[in-house]
Design a protein around this motif. Structure first.
Motif, PDB file in Angstrom:
ATOM      1  N   VAL A 170       0.841  -1.201   0.000  1.00 44.94           N
ATOM      2  CA  VAL A 170       0.000   0.000   0.000  1.00 44.94           C
ATOM      3  C   VAL A 170       0.874   1.247   0.000  1.00 44.94           C
ATOM      4  O   VAL A 170       1.886   1.313   0.700  1.00 44.94           O
ATOM      5  N   PRO A 171       0.519   2.269  -0.801  1.00 47.79           N
ATOM      6  CA  PRO A 171       1.311   3.511  -0.857  1.00 47.79           C
ATOM      7  C   PRO A 171       1.260   4.279   0.464  1.00 47.79           C
ATOM      8  O   PRO A 171       0.304   4.157   1.234  1.00 47.79           O
ATOM      9  N   GLN A 172       2.279   5.101   0.688  1.00 47.96           N
ATOM     10  CA  GLN A 172       2.354   5.892   1.908  1.00 47.96           C
ATOM     11  C   GLN A 172       1.193   6.871   2.030  1.00 47.96           C
ATOM     12  O   GLN A 172       0.717   7.150   3.125  1.00 47.96           O
ATOM     13  N   HIS A 173       0.720   7.426   0.914  1.00 45.17           N
ATOM     14  CA  HIS A 173      -0.290   8.482   0.976  1.00 45.17           C
ATOM     15  C   HIS A 173      -1.721   7.959   1.107  1.00 45.17           C
ATOM     16  O   HIS A 173      -2.646   8.735   1.331  1.00 45.17           O
ATOM     17  N   THR A 174      -1.918   6.648   0.962  1.00 48.32           N
ATOM     18  CA  THR A 174      -3.270   6.096   1.047  1.00 48.32           C
ATOM     19  C   THR A 174      -3.773   6.140   2.483  1.00 48.32           C
ATOM     20  O   THR A 174      -3.109   5.658   3.397  1.00 48.32           O
ATOM     21  N   GLN A 175      -4.950   6.722   2.682  1.00 50.31           N
ATOM     22  CA  GLN A 175      -5.529   6.787   4.023  1.00 50.31           C
ATOM     23  C   GLN A 175      -6.154   5.443   4.375  1.00 50.31           C
ATOM     24  O   GLN A 175      -7.050   4.960   3.677  1.00 50.31           O
ATOM     25  N   LEU A 176      -5.689   4.849   5.461  1.00 49.58           N
ATOM     26  CA  LEU A 176      -6.229   3.586   5.937  1.00 49.58           C
ATOM     27  C   LEU A 176      -7.084   3.837   7.175  1.00 49.58           C
ATOM     28  O   LEU A 176      -6.613   4.405   8.150  1.00 49.58           O
ATOM     29  N   HIS A 177      -8.326   3.406   7.127  1.00 46.42           N
ATOM     30  CA  HIS A 177      -9.213   3.566   8.267  1.00 46.42           C
ATOM     31  C   HIS A 177      -8.947   2.466   9.295  1.00 46.42           C
ATOM     32  O   HIS A 177      -8.070   1.623   9.125  1.00 46.42           O
ATOM     33  N   GLU A 178      -9.744   2.444  10.340  1.00 48.44           N
ATOM     34  CA  GLU A 178      -9.564   1.464  11.408  1.00 48.44           C
ATOM     35  C   GLU A 178      -9.808   0.035  10.913  1.00 48.44           C
ATOM     36  O   GLU A 178     -10.702  -0.217  10.116  1.00 48.44           O
ATOM     37  N   ASN A 179      -8.980  -0.869  11.418  1.00 47.81           N
ATOM     38  CA  ASN A 179      -9.193  -2.310  11.231  1.00 47.81           C
ATOM     39  C   ASN A 179      -9.242  -2.751   9.769  1.00 47.81           C
ATOM     40  O   ASN A 179      -9.914  -3.732   9.441  1.00 47.81           O
TER      41      ASN A 179
END
Length: 268
Positions: free
Chosen positions: A148-157
């Protein structure tokens, strides 16, 4: 299995055998109108739906609607045209046999629980275009590779209850069971291959994997570099084998043959 872009021009929507697999060529139609209709939908379509082994999303499709391929029991392979920009919630939920996903190169958003409970899925490669992955999108899978790219926002869980999170150091405990520190774990998975020593891992997990770049690193580092492990024990060979954007799965064998011959003074 690979489908070349130029081939897609002659494909029409429908269900038929393709390369020995029962394949659904999907044109973006809404298969499930409402979440509350899913049980009724599955009852009326269960027999045909449970025969699909491959889903090919045709060019022109921009959104895969909610619940579209939920609980396709025999589905093993998903290949998306590069026009897809959005995968809605529950789109591939509980596809128990799904092992190979080739996402669109232009994908922007993966909604919640989109691939949750795909218990055979071990790797996913997120394109740089993806700006957001919503909560529990890959929960209860067998993810070991989550590129996954550094800039991708990952939500919880996003990848909770997977081998990947269990390998991290951010597991916490409370009275109700295990959970993890979301922010720290999300950053950990993004940082995993960022060190200089993991240059080859990054090249092998790119969505534009150039054989000359990969080979240049291999030659400079030496033959053993394909077996160097990252923080969770994955090697560049593992990434090459799993990378859905590499058309030629023999790429490693070709590189190694070239490397050995050059070391022997042979002309390749």
């Amino acid at each position: 299995m690979r489908v070349q872009t130029e081939e897609w021009q002659r494909f029409i929507p429908g269900i038929r055998m393709y390369k020995g697999k029962k394949t659904f060529f999907y044109n973006g139609e809404t298969l499930v109108e409402h979440r509350y209709d899913i049980d009724n939908y599955l009852i009326h379509n269960r027999k045909e739906r449970q025969t699909w082994e491959v889903i090919i999303v045709l060019p022109g499709v921009e959104v895969i609607p909610s619940l579209t391929f939920m609980q396709c029991g025999k589905l093993e392979t998903v290949i998306m045209a590069d026009t897809v920009i959005r995968i809605q919630d529950y789109a591939f939920f509980c596809c128990k046999r799904l092992v190979f996903v080739r996402l669109s190169r232009n994908l922007e958003l993966i909604r919640q629980i989109a691939f949750s409970d795909c218990e055979s899925l071990t790797s996913i490669f997120i394109p740089p275009s993806c700006r957001e992955i919503v909560w529990e999108a890959f929960q209860d899978t067998k993810l070991i590779i989550f590129n996954v790219p550094q800039h991708t926002q990952l939500h919880e869980n996003v990848f909770s209850r997977t081998p990947l999170i269990k390998a991290s150091t951010f597991m916490l405990h409370d009275e109700s069971g295990q959970y993890y520190n979301t922010n720290e774990a999300n950053q950990w998975v993004k940082d995993m291959n960022q060190g200089e020593e993991f240059e080859l891992h990054r090249a092998c997990s790119s969505i534009n994997p150039l054989i000359e770049i990969i080979y240049g690193i291999v030659r400079r580092k030496g033959l053993h570099s394909l077996k160097e492990k990252n923080e969770i024990g994955m090697t560049p060979s593992d990434y090459l084998e799993a990378n859905p954007f590499i058309e030629n799965q023999l790429i490693e064998r070709v590189m190694m043959r070239r490397y050995v011959l050059e070391m022997m003074g042979e002309t390749v």
